[in-house]
Design an enzyme around this catalytic site. Structure first.
Site, PDB file in Angstrom:
ATOM      1  N   ASP A 272       0.838  -1.203   0.000  1.00  0.00           N
ATOM      2  CA  ASP A 272       0.000   0.000   0.000  1.00  0.00           C
ATOM      3  C   ASP A 272       0.870   1.248   0.000  1.00  0.00           C
ATOM      4  OD1 ASP A 272      -2.054  -1.765   0.498  1.00  0.00           O
ATOM      5  OD2 ASP A 272      -2.106  -1.337   2.657  1.00  0.00           O
ATOM      6  N   ARG A 273       0.273   2.331  -0.420  1.00  0.00           N
ATOM      7  CA  ARG A 273       0.989   3.607  -0.402  1.00  0.00           C
ATOM      8  C   ARG A 273       1.553   3.896   0.998  1.00  0.00           C
ATOM      9  NH1 ARG A 273      -0.295   9.015   0.151  1.00  0.00           N
ATOM     10  NH2 ARG A 273       0.750  10.369  -1.356  1.00  0.00           N
TER      11      ARG A 273
END
Ligand code: URA
Length: 235
Positions: free
Chosen positions: A102-103
């Protein structure tokens, strides 16, 4: 493969642009002799502006992904590709991330242009371990390790239970979670399923490969022993 195509595939430019580089004498052999677009020369003998050609297909990298960069080729904002040499984004076959983080997740991310290797790593059948360091909003209540290990935990909107995962408690709000699969936002959703919230997430290991001091935002090429270590030392 003709040199012009090889060099264009490595992201140095379109075939037209690379043909112009040949005409300008920028492509040479190791001994400085000017090369021509149709020449067939060993990869490691080619120089572009005096520098060795980028590695051929079969490239495998590990990156220490910082928080705030996205595992995508085109999302708005900073991308993992922005941390690599710009040519790497233009290679054909493409250099892809091996799964995603994920970011807001940091840590060990692999990238490769070797499709078979990529599938071998992410295949559910390989059951490769991935280790995550987790910081939590709430203290652990007790019982989470048993639920994660049970092989019966269901995540919302999923059809099959999660494979057993192992939870090591580091402090009441810090834990180390080892997974053998990779579902969408899995770690965050697992802790949500037990009434907690992940505030920071970091992947420290994939199979037998660890970051081993690689600094955040830095990357390095993996050689065959490194790649073997991904599959080795893994229960
Ligand atoms: N699990 C998550 O929730 N996020 C990641 O980035 C990786 C695993």
């Amino acid at each position: 493969m003709k040199l012009v195509r090889l060099i264009a595939n490595l992201g140095y430019g379109s075939r037209k642009q690379v043909a112009a580089m040949f005409r300008q004498g920028r492509i040479t052999a190791a001994d400085g002799a000017v090369l021509y677009a149709d020449d067939q020369v060993e990869h490691d003998q080619v120089r572009v502006d005096g520098d060795p050609l980028d590695p051929p297909q079969g490239l495998v990298l590990m990156l220490h992904k910082p928080v705030g960069v996205t595992c995508s080729t085109r999302d708005p904002g900073r991308l993992v590709y922005d941390l690599l040499p710009p040519r790497y984004r233009l290679r054909s076959p493409a250099l892809s991330t091996v799964g995603r983080l994920d970011r807001e997740t940091s840590g060990l991310l692999l990238l490769t242009d070797d499709g078979a290797l990529l599938h071998r790593i992410i295949s559910p059948r390989s059951k490769l371990s991935k280790v995550y360091e987790v910081a939590l909003a709430q203290p652990l209540r007790g019982g989470e390790a048993e639920r994660f290990a049970s092989g019966t935990l269901m995540l919302e909107s999923e059809q099959t239970p999660l494979l057993p995962a192992s939870l090591e408690i580091v402090t009441p709000t810090q834990a180390r979670l080892t997974l053998h699969e990779g579902r969408y936002h899995q770690v965050r959703r697992m802790f949500a399923a037990v009434g907690n919230h992940v505030v920071a997430l970091h992947r420290s290991r994939v199979g037998g490969l660890a970051l081993d001091g690689l600094e955040e935002g830095r990357w390095r090429r993996l050689d065959p022993p490194d790649i073997a270590s991904v599959f080795g030392g893994d229960a």
